[in-house]
Scaffold this motif. Structure first.
Motif, PDB file in Angstrom:
ATOM      1  N   ASP A   9       0.851  -1.185   0.000  1.00 16.38           N
ATOM      2  CA  ASP A   9       0.000   0.000   0.000  1.00 16.38           C
ATOM      3  C   ASP A   9       0.892   1.242   0.000  1.00 16.38           C
ATOM      4  N   ILE A  72      -6.149  -6.356   5.766  1.00 10.89           N
ATOM      5  CA  ILE A  72      -6.847  -5.544   4.767  1.00 10.89           C
ATOM      6  C   ILE A  72      -7.397  -4.250   5.362  1.00 10.89           C
ATOM      7  N   ASP A  73      -7.742  -4.249   6.648  1.00 13.58           N
ATOM      8  CA  ASP A  73      -8.324  -3.049   7.268  1.00 13.58           C
ATOM      9  C   ASP A  73      -7.284  -2.113   7.879  1.00 13.58           C
ATOM     10  N   LEU A  74      -6.012  -2.422   7.697  1.00  7.00           N
ATOM     11  CA  LEU A  74      -4.967  -1.536   8.231  1.00  7.00           C
ATOM     12  C   LEU A  74      -4.595  -0.515   7.162  1.00  7.00           C
ATOM     13  N   SER A  75      -5.123   0.688   7.324  1.00  6.20           N
ATOM     14  CA  SER A  75      -4.873   1.764   6.363  1.00  6.20           C
ATOM     15  C   SER A  75      -3.886   2.766   6.955  1.00  6.20           C
ATOM     16  N   ARG A  78      -5.781   4.956   9.398  1.00  2.73           N
ATOM     17  CA  ARG A  78      -5.995   4.316  10.713  1.00  2.73           C
ATOM     18  C   ARG A  78      -4.702   4.327  11.528  1.00  2.73           C
ATOM     19  N   GLY A  97      -3.971  -6.223  14.232  1.00  2.00           N
ATOM     20  CA  GLY A  97      -4.572  -7.326  13.483  1.00  2.00           C
ATOM     21  C   GLY A  97      -3.608  -8.335  12.903  1.00  2.00           C
TER      22      GLY A  97
END
Length: 99
Positions: A9, A72-75, A78, A97
């Motif tokens: 990412d 997947i939810d670690l942006s 965040r 996570g």
């Protein structure tokens, strides 16, 4: 496995790069304060402090982000707003996570 197929990412990579830059500033800042270093970096001291802590993430977390294997939810958003990041690496991994 979907995690393996993902690419790193870019936002997370930029955030980690900034965190490591801030860490280097602190380590080689010749005693300058966080306020002074933040000002020189063009950011506020609270932001500098939050991002600086990410320069001390658990090595497994950093490696996973660099490889694109983060949850997947670690942006980047965040991670950047996380104010209660534990110092203990095992707790960091759980909170973010990683198991």
């Amino acid at each position: 496995d979907a995690r393996r197929a993902r690419k790193p990412d870019r936002s997370l990579l930029r955030l980690l790069a900034r965190a490591h830059r801030f860490r280097e500033l602190i380590l080689h800042g010749d005693g300058r304060s966080i306020v002074e270093l933040a000002e020189e970096s063009g950011v506020g001291a609270p932001y500098f402090g939050r991002i600086l802590r990410l320069g001390f993430l658990a090595p497994e977390v950093t490696s996973a982000i660099l490889d694109g294997r983060q949850p997947i939810d670690l942006s980047a958003k965040r991670l950047a707003v996380t104010t209660d990041l534990p110092k203990a690496w095992d707790e960091q991994k759980r909170m973010l996570g990683f198991g």
